[in-house]
Design a protein around this motif. Structure first.
Motif, PDB file in Angstrom:
ATOM      1  N   GLN A 174     -61.808  -8.313 -85.961  1.00  0.00           N
ATOM      2  CA  GLN A 174     -62.444  -9.633 -85.942  1.00  0.00           C
ATOM      3  C   GLN A 174     -63.691  -9.639 -85.055  1.00  0.00           C
ATOM      4  O   GLN A 174     -64.706 -10.258 -85.391  1.00  0.00           O
ATOM      5  CB  GLN A 174     -61.445 -10.690 -85.467  1.00  0.00           C
ATOM      6  N   GLN A 175     -63.604  -8.938 -83.931  1.00  0.00           N
ATOM      7  CA  GLN A 175     -64.769  -8.846 -83.049  1.00  0.00           C
ATOM      8  C   GLN A 175     -65.915  -8.102 -83.736  1.00  0.00           C
ATOM      9  O   GLN A 175     -67.086  -8.522 -83.676  1.00  0.00           O
ATOM     10  CB  GLN A 175     -64.376  -8.130 -81.747  1.00  0.00           C
ATOM     11  N   SER A 176     -65.601  -7.027 -84.416  1.00  0.00           N
ATOM     12  CA  SER A 176     -66.639  -6.283 -85.141  1.00  0.00           C
ATOM     13  C   SER A 176     -67.215  -7.115 -86.282  1.00  0.00           C
ATOM     14  O   SER A 176     -68.427  -7.080 -86.550  1.00  0.00           O
ATOM     15  CB  SER A 176     -66.056  -4.974 -85.687  1.00  0.00           C
ATOM     16  N   LEU A 177     -66.369  -7.876 -86.939  1.00  0.00           N
ATOM     17  CA  LEU A 177     -66.828  -8.726 -88.027  1.00  0.00           C
ATOM     18  C   LEU A 177     -67.746  -9.835 -87.521  1.00  0.00           C
ATOM     19  O   LEU A 177     -68.768 -10.170 -88.152  1.00  0.00           O
ATOM     20  CB  LEU A 177     -65.629  -9.317 -88.758  1.00  0.00           C
ATOM     21  N   ALA A 178     -67.420 -10.403 -86.387  1.00  0.00           N
ATOM     22  CA  ALA A 178     -68.274 -11.440 -85.793  1.00  0.00           C
ATOM     23  C   ALA A 178     -69.639 -10.870 -85.434  1.00  0.00           C
ATOM     24  O   ALA A 178     -70.688 -11.515 -85.661  1.00  0.00           O
ATOM     25  CB  ALA A 178     -67.597 -12.027 -84.564  1.00  0.00           C
ATOM     26  N   ASP A 179     -69.680  -9.659 -84.893  1.00  0.00           N
ATOM     27  CA  ASP A 179     -70.962  -9.037 -84.560  1.00  0.00           C
ATOM     28  C   ASP A 179     -71.773  -8.752 -85.833  1.00  0.00           C
ATOM     29  O   ASP A 179     -73.007  -8.910 -85.850  1.00  0.00           O
ATOM     30  CB  ASP A 179     -70.723  -7.742 -83.783  1.00  0.00           C
ATOM     31  N   ALA A 180     -71.089  -8.328 -86.885  1.00  0.00           N
ATOM     32  CA  ALA A 180     -71.801  -8.041 -88.140  1.00  0.00           C
ATOM     33  C   ALA A 180     -72.382  -9.319 -88.753  1.00  0.00           C
ATOM     34  O   ALA A 180     -73.522  -9.329 -89.248  1.00  0.00           O
ATOM     35  CB  ALA A 180     -70.854  -7.360 -89.116  1.00  0.00           C
ATOM     36  N   PHE A 181     -71.641 -10.418 -88.737  1.00  0.00           N
ATOM     37  CA  PHE A 181     -72.147 -11.686 -89.256  1.00  0.00           C
ATOM     38  C   PHE A 181     -73.347 -12.177 -88.440  1.00  0.00           C
ATOM     39  O   PHE A 181     -74.335 -12.685 -89.004  1.00  0.00           O
ATOM     40  CB  PHE A 181     -71.042 -12.745 -89.242  1.00  0.00           C
ATOM     41  N   ALA A 182     -73.278 -12.021 -87.132  1.00  0.00           N
ATOM     42  CA  ALA A 182     -74.388 -12.458 -86.289  1.00  0.00           C
ATOM     43  C   ALA A 182     -75.634 -11.624 -86.554  1.00  0.00           C
ATOM     44  O   ALA A 182     -76.765 -12.144 -86.561  1.00  0.00           O
ATOM     45  CB  ALA A 182     -73.988 -12.361 -84.818  1.00  0.00           C
ATOM     46  N   ASP A 183     -75.463 -10.343 -86.797  1.00  0.00           N
ATOM     47  CA  ASP A 183     -76.621  -9.494 -87.095  1.00  0.00           C
ATOM     48  C   ASP A 183     -77.234  -9.861 -88.446  1.00  0.00           C
ATOM     49  O   ASP A 183     -78.467  -9.904 -88.589  1.00  0.00           O
ATOM     50  CB  ASP A 183     -76.166  -8.034 -87.089  1.00  0.00           C
ATOM     51  N   LEU A 184     -76.394 -10.142 -89.424  1.00  0.00           N
ATOM     52  CA  LEU A 184     -76.910 -10.527 -90.740  1.00  0.00           C
ATOM     53  C   LEU A 184     -77.582 -11.901 -90.704  1.00  0.00           C
ATOM     54  O   LEU A 184     -78.513 -12.173 -91.484  1.00  0.00           O
ATOM     55  CB  LEU A 184     -75.779 -10.534 -91.760  1.00  0.00           C
ATOM     56  N   ALA A 185     -77.145 -12.758 -89.820  1.00  0.00           N
ATOM     57  CA  ALA A 185     -77.779 -14.070 -89.710  1.00  0.00           C
ATOM     58  C   ALA A 185     -79.218 -13.958 -89.234  1.00  0.00           C
ATOM     59  O   ALA A 185     -80.087 -14.757 -89.632  1.00  0.00           O
ATOM     60  CB  ALA A 185     -76.974 -14.959 -88.772  1.00  0.00           C
ATOM     61  N   GLN A 186     -79.504 -12.955 -88.431  1.00  0.00           N
ATOM     62  CA  GLN A 186     -80.866 -12.758 -87.961  1.00  0.00           C
ATOM     63  C   GLN A 186     -81.753 -12.141 -89.033  1.00  0.00           C
ATOM     64  O   GLN A 186     -82.970 -12.380 -89.068  1.00  0.00           O
ATOM     65  CB  GLN A 186     -80.843 -11.849 -86.712  1.00  0.00           C
ATOM     66  N   LYS A 187     -81.172 -11.367 -89.932  1.00  0.00           N
ATOM     67  CA  LYS A 187     -81.968 -10.648 -90.929  1.00  0.00           C
ATOM     68  C   LYS A 187     -82.026 -11.375 -92.281  1.00  0.00           C
ATOM     69  O   LYS A 187     -82.777 -10.952 -93.163  1.00  0.00           O
ATOM     70  CB  LYS A 187     -81.382  -9.241 -91.132  1.00  0.00           C
ATOM     71  N   ASN A 188     -81.214 -12.390 -92.461  1.00  0.00           N
ATOM     72  CA  ASN A 188     -81.199 -13.136 -93.724  1.00  0.00           C
ATOM     73  C   ASN A 188     -81.389 -14.631 -93.419  1.00  0.00           C
ATOM     74  O   ASN A 188     -80.396 -15.376 -93.244  1.00  0.00           O
ATOM     75  CB  ASN A 188     -79.880 -12.920 -94.478  1.00  0.00           C
ATOM     76  N   PRO A 189     -82.620 -15.071 -93.340  1.00  0.00           N
ATOM     77  CA  PRO A 189     -82.859 -16.491 -93.015  1.00  0.00           C
ATOM     78  C   PRO A 189     -82.291 -17.441 -94.061  1.00  0.00           C
ATOM     79  O   PRO A 189     -81.860 -18.561 -93.730  1.00  0.00           O
ATOM     80  CB  PRO A 189     -84.386 -16.587 -92.958  1.00  0.00           C
ATOM     81  N   GLU A 190     -82.236 -16.999 -95.310  1.00  0.00           N
ATOM     82  CA  GLU A 190     -81.751 -17.888 -96.360  1.00  0.00           C
ATOM     83  C   GLU A 190     -80.245 -18.143 -96.260  1.00  0.00           C
ATOM     84  O   GLU A 190     -79.734 -19.149 -96.753  1.00  0.00           O
ATOM     85  CB  GLU A 190     -82.090 -17.331 -97.740  1.00  0.00           C
TER      86      GLU A 190
END
Length: 351
Positions: A174-190
């Protein structure tokens, strides 16, 4: 005088050469050379005594060089030396103390051998059904129940450890998944809003999962102490009690079998009775210790498990119902320090 000197020279001429002599006896003693010198000196001086060369005369001439022994002289040990006795160095009280120590070790070994033999014989006779054993039905039932309780608690402990290990992997995922979602939020503005929402959800689950892991670890630690320390201490006393019971029965049987045979041997009978009384006292003392320890253990076990079962129930119910406040209050109620398994321990300087 001239005739006497001429007779001496003639005698020397008639004497065979020492190098040509094949029958020379090399004795290697100093007496031979001494005899040669004396014999020649006396012959030159013209003494009227005659000395024949032979093995019977201690002053006979020898044709060998003296052989000396150059080895170091040996000093015999004097029996009058206060520190030696028959060639062994001893002190003033060393011999007596050595004898006492040896006698004590021999007696201890003898007593241990006799006791071991009697106990082994008693065990074999009990298994073959040829000897009666002392039975305390109530106490033995409690002992068997305690061992069964320990087996069941160890099973719960093993399952809880497995659950904690698996759940720790879930929290880490879950911790790794949260970090991955946060990283994708920065790279996918849409899709930034959706990724951030999922990232926060996973972070909240990770936080609550770490709280549940702290509760599980506290439960595991308490049950492990109860099973492997508290109950084991009582079981150690129980094993001592069982050994004392075997010794008591062995000496009891020995006394019963010795009474008709030792009618006239009063000293042997008294020794057997004294050994039986000693082991009987030891058996009764350990039986009392076991009863007291089991009573205190039962009270302590109920108190500990009551607290731990309430903790486990409240923590799991609060986590899976999504009640984070109830989960935090549960840990505060039991004074559990919040320690995340994913945190890296700092250096010793920081600590």
């Amino acid at each position: 005088m001239a005739e006497r000197e001429r007779s001496i020279h003639e005698m020397l001429k008639d004497t065979p050469s020492m190098n040509d002599s094949c029958g020379a006896v090399h004795t290697g003693t100093e007496g031979g050379s001494l005899g040669m010198g004396i014999g020649m000196g006396m012959g030159v001086s013209g003494s009227n005594s005659s000395h024949s060369i032979g093995t019977g005369n201690p002053l006979s001439m020898s044709t060998s060089l003296p052989l000396r022994n150059h080895s170091a002289p040996t000093t015999p040990m004097s029996p009058t030396n206060p520190h030696t006795t028959n060639g062994f160095l001893t002190s003033a009280d060393g011999s007596s103390s050595l004898i006492r120590t040896s006698a004590s070790k021999i007696d201890s070994l003898k007593n241990w051998s006799i006791s071991t033999y009697k106990c082994t014989r008693q065990i074999m006779l009990e298994k073959l059904g040829k000897s009666q054993r002392t039975v305390d039905s109530e106490l033995e039932a409690q002992i068997e129940q305690l061992r069964e309780t320990q087996r069941k608690y160890l099973s719960i402990l093993r399952l809880t450890r497995a659950f904690s290990s698996h759940f720790q992997h879930v929290v880490a995922s879950q911790q790794s998944l949260a970090d991955a979602f946060a990283d994708l939020a920065q790279k996918n503005p849409e899709l930034q809003k959706e990724f951030i929402c999922n990232s926060e959800t996973q972070r909240n689950l990770t936080k609550n999962g770490e709280l549940l892991l702290n509760a599980l670890n506290f439960f595991i630690s308490s049950v492990n102490t109860l099973c492997n320390k508290t109950i084991d201490d009582t079981l150690l006393t129980i094993r001592q009690y069982e050994t004392a019971r075997i010794e008591f029965d062995a000496y009891r049987m020995d006394l019963e079998n010795s009474k008709p045979e030792l009618t006239q041997a009063a000293s042997s009978l008294e020794e057997t009775q004294r050994s039986f009384a000693h082991h009987k006292d030891q058996y009764e003392k350990l039986r009392g210790d076991v009863a007291v320890k089991m009573q205190f253990l039962d009270e302590n076990r109920i108190k500990v498990m009551h607290k731990q079962l309430i903790l486990l129930h409240n923590a799991i119910a609060a986590y899976f119902s999504g009640n984070a406040m109830a989960l935090e209050s549960t840990l505060k109620q039991f004074n559990i320090k919040l320690k995340s398994p994913n945190n890296i321990t700092g250096s010793w300087l920081e600590q």
